[in-house]
Design an enzyme around this catalytic site. Structure first.
Site, PDB file in Angstrom:
ATOM      1  CD  GLU A 104      -1.326  -0.327   3.638  1.00  0.00           C
ATOM      2  OE1 GLU A 104      -2.237  -1.165   3.611  1.00  0.00           O
ATOM      3  OE2 GLU A 104      -1.193   0.517   4.531  1.00  0.00           O
ATOM      4  CB  CYS A 117       3.270   7.692   2.837  1.00  0.00           C
ATOM      5  SG  CYS A 117       3.813   6.477   4.040  1.00  0.00           S
ATOM      6  CB  CYS A 124       7.779  -4.949   8.084  1.00  0.00           C
ATOM      7  SG  CYS A 124       9.178  -4.118   8.883  1.00  0.00           S
ATOM      8  CB  CYS A 128       7.489  -2.547  15.605  1.00  0.00           C
ATOM      9  SG  CYS A 128       9.140  -2.046  15.072  1.00  0.00           S
ATOM     10  CB  CYS A 131       3.917  -1.935  13.378  1.00  0.00           C
ATOM     11  SG  CYS A 131       3.979  -1.600  11.610  1.00  0.00           S
ATOM     12  CB  CYS A 347       2.280   1.093   8.535  1.00  0.00           C
ATOM     13  SG  CYS A 347       3.085   2.574   8.997  1.00  0.00           S
TER      14      CYS A 347
END
Ligand code: SAH
Length: 371
Positions: A104, A117, A124, A128, A131, A347
């Site tokens: 995205e 962005c 990922c 974290c 997230c 995100c």
């Protein structure tokens, strides 16, 4: 108000995307058709600078060449899977990649700025805990073409005067884990035949990978670096940002200091504020202690809800006290404005929704087959 916009006619590319074609191979391909090498720049400029979304629209090319290009390549390797627009001018795109994965990217428009962005990876690997992007780990790095396509597609959505003014590399993924491709992308984005966005208008956000931060500093470019700190001591940071276990805050601060010395660009520290977890008075004092005396800026980001995760946004009073404590220590601090909240702009969230809808549909089909 949320508007789900009709999608442009846009079929999934089976042909290779032109923006990922190595320039020497592109020149050779053109040479075989009796075309001069300068066509490479002409064609790329049409997509990058002139908003062409098909080869047919490239009216400065011979008609036959346009047809040959269309038979061999796709102007874009991604297709728009979902496009949401919020009343505040924020647009969010979920793009489907040629290998069927999704990413995205977001366009944020305010105060005469148009900021893209972009994502750098599918998923990922940093993990974290708060997230959405890292919930299923990392699948792969994005290519230069896939990153450029995010920029081009967002630029093509801008209101007049129709250009992007800023890039923030804050979408899915850890940018410094895909640094070579990112630098190649940003070099093209910065070119006057590309998107014309100078290095000083680009912010790269990292979880804090010291060796890569040094490599970025050594690139000699004036990119702005944002470091996701999220906690002022190692034990809390390791709970929130698991990669901290191997790195540790001192090594990250040392690399950030070097970045500032080499580039002259002040580093921003991002701090996601998780209610009751990293917003205690003691945390703000520790943060102030770490950063006082450094030329640094703090960006506080009240946590954006992610469905299924057990965190909360901070109370207003706690947030205010946090800001006051940091500011009194002489450290510059701001709370990040919330944009596009109604379209899941944090995100990885919209992508998760699209993927889970697709899985759901998959299950339905499956169960129908079984009936
Ligand atoms: N991997 C990079 C880019 C991440 S996205 C990094 O770690 O910096 C940019 C910022 O948004 C990071 O600081 C990230 O920690 C933060 N972020 C991610 N999910 C969030 C959420 N749900 N709410 C608020 N901030 C979030």
């Amino acid at each position: 108000m949320i508007a789900a916009l009709p999608l442009a006619v846009d079929s999934l590319a089976v042909l290779p995307g032109i923006l990922d074609l190595p320039l020497d191979r592109f020149r050779a391909w053109l040479g075989e058709r009796g075309q001069p090498p300068m066509r490479v720049n002409q064609i790329r400029r049409q997509i990058l600078a002139n908003r062409a979304e098909s080869f047919e629209a490239m009216s400065d090319l011979p008609k036959e060449l346009r047809g040959e290009l269309a038979a061999s390549f796709a102007p874009f390797s991604t297709r728009v899977e979902r496009h949401l627009a919020a009343a505040d001018g924020t647009h969010k795109l979920v793009l489907r990649l040629a290998d069927d994965r999704t990413i995205e990217c977001v366009l944020i428009q305010d105060d005469g700025r148009a900021t893209a962005c972009i994502s750098t990876q599918v998923g990922c690997g940093m993990g974290c805990v708060f997230c959405a992007s890292g919930l299923n780990g990392v699948e792969r790095n994005l290519t230069v073409g896939e990153m450029l396509e995010q920029l081009v597609r967002l630029r093509n959505l801008t209101a007049t005067p129709g250009r992007l003014t800023h890039i923030v590399v804050m979408g899915m993924g850890e940018p410094l884990a895909n640094l070579d491709a990112l630098l190649a992308t940003l070099a093209i984005a910065g070119d006057k035949n590309g998107l014309g966005i100078g290095a000083r208008h680009v912010t790269i956000s990292t979880v804090g990978l010291p060796a890569k931060m040094r490599e970025l500093a050594d690139s000699g470019k004036q990119y702005h670096l944002a470091v996701s700190l999220h906690a002022p001591n190692n034990s809390l940071r390791t709970r929130i940002v698991p990669t901290n276990d191997k790195t540790g805050i001192p090594a990250i601060l040392a690399a950030a200091d070097e970045f500032f010395e080499k580039t002259g660009r002040q580093v921003t520290y991002e701090y996601v504020v998780l209610g009751g977890l990293n917003d205690h008075l003691e945390h703000s004092r520790q943060l102030a202690g770490l950063l006082a005396g450094r030329k640094a800026h703090v960006n506080l980001i009240p946590w954006n809800d992610v469905e299924g995760l057990p965190y909360t946004r901070p109370h207003d009073d706690d947030l205010k006290r946090f800001i006051d404590t940091v500011r009194r220590a002489g450290v510059s601090v701001k709370v990040r404005k919330r944009k596009g909240a109604e379209i899941d702009a944090a995100c990885g969230q919209l992508r998760r929704k699209v993927e889970s809808e697709a899985n759901h549909r998959g299950t339905e089909t499956q169960s129908r087959k079984e009936e």
